[in-house]
Design a protein around this motif. Structure first.
Motif, mmCIF file in Angstrom:
data_model
loop_
_atom_site.group_PDB
_atom_site.id
_atom_site.type_symbol
_atom_site.label_atom_id
_atom_site.label_comp_id
_atom_site.label_asym_id
_atom_site.label_seq_id
_atom_site.Cartn_x
_atom_site.Cartn_y
_atom_site.Cartn_z
ATOM 1 N N ILE A 52 0.861 -1.184 0.000
ATOM 2 C CA ILE A 52 0.000 0.000 0.000
ATOM 3 C C ILE A 52 0.895 1.232 0.000
ATOM 4 O O ILE A 52 1.925 1.248 0.677
ATOM 5 C CB ILE A 52 -0.893 0.024 1.260
ATOM 6 N N ILE A 108 0.183 8.816 -5.728
ATOM 7 C CA ILE A 108 -0.737 7.824 -6.303
ATOM 8 C C ILE A 108 -0.179 7.308 -7.624
ATOM 9 O O ILE A 108 -0.190 6.097 -7.895
ATOM 10 C CB ILE A 108 -2.139 8.444 -6.498
ATOM 11 N N ARG A 136 0.738 3.477 -8.618
ATOM 12 C CA ARG A 136 0.145 2.806 -9.789
ATOM 13 C C ARG A 136 1.237 2.263 -10.711
ATOM 14 O O ARG A 136 1.138 1.133 -11.192
ATOM 15 C CB ARG A 136 -0.742 3.769 -10.560
ATOM 16 N N LYS A 149 -0.810 -2.820 -4.545
ATOM 17 C CA LYS A 149 -2.182 -3.307 -4.406
ATOM 18 C C LYS A 149 -3.170 -2.168 -4.190
ATOM 19 O O LYS A 149 -4.270 -2.156 -4.741
ATOM 20 C CB LYS A 149 -2.270 -4.289 -3.237
ATOM 21 N N LYS A 150 -2.780 -1.188 -3.344
ATOM 22 C CA LYS A 150 -3.714 -0.124 -3.004
ATOM 23 C C LYS A 150 -2.998 1.216 -2.928
ATOM 24 O O LYS A 150 -1.951 1.322 -2.290
ATOM 25 C CB LYS A 150 -4.382 -0.432 -1.666
ATOM 26 N N THR A 151 -3.595 2.223 -3.591
ATOM 27 C CA THR A 151 -3.092 3.597 -3.513
ATOM 28 C C THR A 151 -4.065 4.397 -2.658
ATOM 29 O O THR A 151 -5.280 4.329 -2.856
ATOM 30 C CB THR A 151 -2.966 4.237 -4.907
ATOM 31 N N VAL A 152 -3.525 5.124 -1.691
ATOM 32 C CA VAL A 152 -4.356 5.854 -0.734
ATOM 33 C C VAL A 152 -3.952 7.318 -0.725
ATOM 34 O O VAL A 152 -2.774 7.648 -0.577
ATOM 35 C CB VAL A 152 -4.193 5.282 0.688
ATOM 36 N N GLN A 189 -10.416 10.666 -7.034
ATOM 37 C CA GLN A 189 -10.876 9.614 -7.942
ATOM 38 C C GLN A 189 -9.717 8.777 -8.473
ATOM 39 O O GLN A 189 -9.904 7.609 -8.813
ATOM 40 C CB GLN A 189 -11.664 10.228 -9.106
ATOM 41 N N ALA A 206 -7.152 7.776 -6.790
ATOM 42 C CA ALA A 206 -6.702 6.844 -5.747
ATOM 43 C C ALA A 206 -7.721 5.727 -5.547
ATOM 44 O O ALA A 206 -8.901 5.876 -5.849
ATOM 45 C CB ALA A 206 -6.501 7.598 -4.431
ATOM 46 N N ASP A 207 -7.245 4.617 -5.009
ATOM 47 C CA ASP A 207 -8.156 3.523 -4.655
ATOM 48 C C ASP A 207 -8.983 3.860 -3.426
ATOM 49 O O ASP A 207 -10.097 3.360 -3.254
ATOM 50 C CB ASP A 207 -7.363 2.238 -4.364
ATOM 51 N N LEU A 208 -8.420 4.713 -2.571
ATOM 52 C CA LEU A 208 -9.062 5.023 -1.299
ATOM 53 C C LEU A 208 -8.698 6.446 -0.914
ATOM 54 O O LEU A 208 -7.575 6.893 -1.163
ATOM 55 C CB LEU A 208 -8.560 4.037 -0.237
#
Length: 189
Positions: free
Chosen positions: A129, A138, A142, A147-150, A164, A166-168
């Motif tokens: 993350i 972000i 990517r 797995k996850k961009t915050v 928008q 970002a994943d979170l």
């Protein structure tokens, strides 16, 4: 392979200040250590990845930056959330001085710091993350296929388009901790 929680520094780890490089000016973002302890308990290694154009611009030198980061590491350790490593980019493509004025691959939004961390510590980027306060964080995540961009609202102004991307999104690190690492009510389990 271990996974990482990559943290941008300014605006995520410490309160955004104008080219922070002195210990006495460092103030940690509220909720940082709660988030980091929860991440550690969930099996994430903690790593800072930060652009430091203040070095490139000549506002402070690498030794001053590293001295501050040694102190930051100590504070993380005292909070039972040890940092595995710190990766930084001392360059700037247009505002740098001397050797630091260069287009490099380590400056976010490029993902090189994440790749370097993965190679050095044998990390699984696809289970990792990244937490940042700017779109460039972000974009780096990517490009590295984390797995996850915050994106968090604890530093720079965040617009809807950035949210928008970002994943979170979380307004605070307390909110982020609850989103990423919710406490399970054992009575309901």
């Amino acid at each position: 392979m271990p996974k990482a929680l990559f943290l941008d520094r300014d605006g995520v780890v410490n309160v955004e200040k104008h080219y922070l490089h002195r210990i006495e000016d460092c103030e940690f973002v509220a909720g940082l250590f709660d988030l980091c302890r929860a991440a550690s308990q969930a099996g994430y290694r903690l790593i800072i990845v930060t652009n430091q154009s203040g070095i490139a611009r000549g506002y402070f030198n690498e030794a001053q930056f590293l001295s501050l980061m040694d102190w930051v590491r100590l504070q993380f350790s005292r909070q039972n959330a040890p940092l595995l490593d710190v990766f930084y980019c001392p360059h700037h493509p247009t505002q740098g001085v001397g050797q630091y004025k260069t287009k490099c691959l380590c400056r976010k939004p490029h993902p090189q710091m994440l790749f370097d961390a993965a190679r050095k510590h044998d990390l699984d980027l696809q289970e990792s993350i990244i937490v940042g306060d700017k779109l460039s964080d972000i974009q780096a995540g990517r490009a590295a296929h984390v797995k996850k961009t915050v994106l968090v609202g604890t530093g720079h102004h965040v617009n809807e388009a950035d949210k928008q991307a970002a994943d979170l999104f979380a307004d605070s690190l307390f909110e982020l901790k609850n989103q990423l690492f919710p406490v399970v009510d054992e009575a309901c389990a």
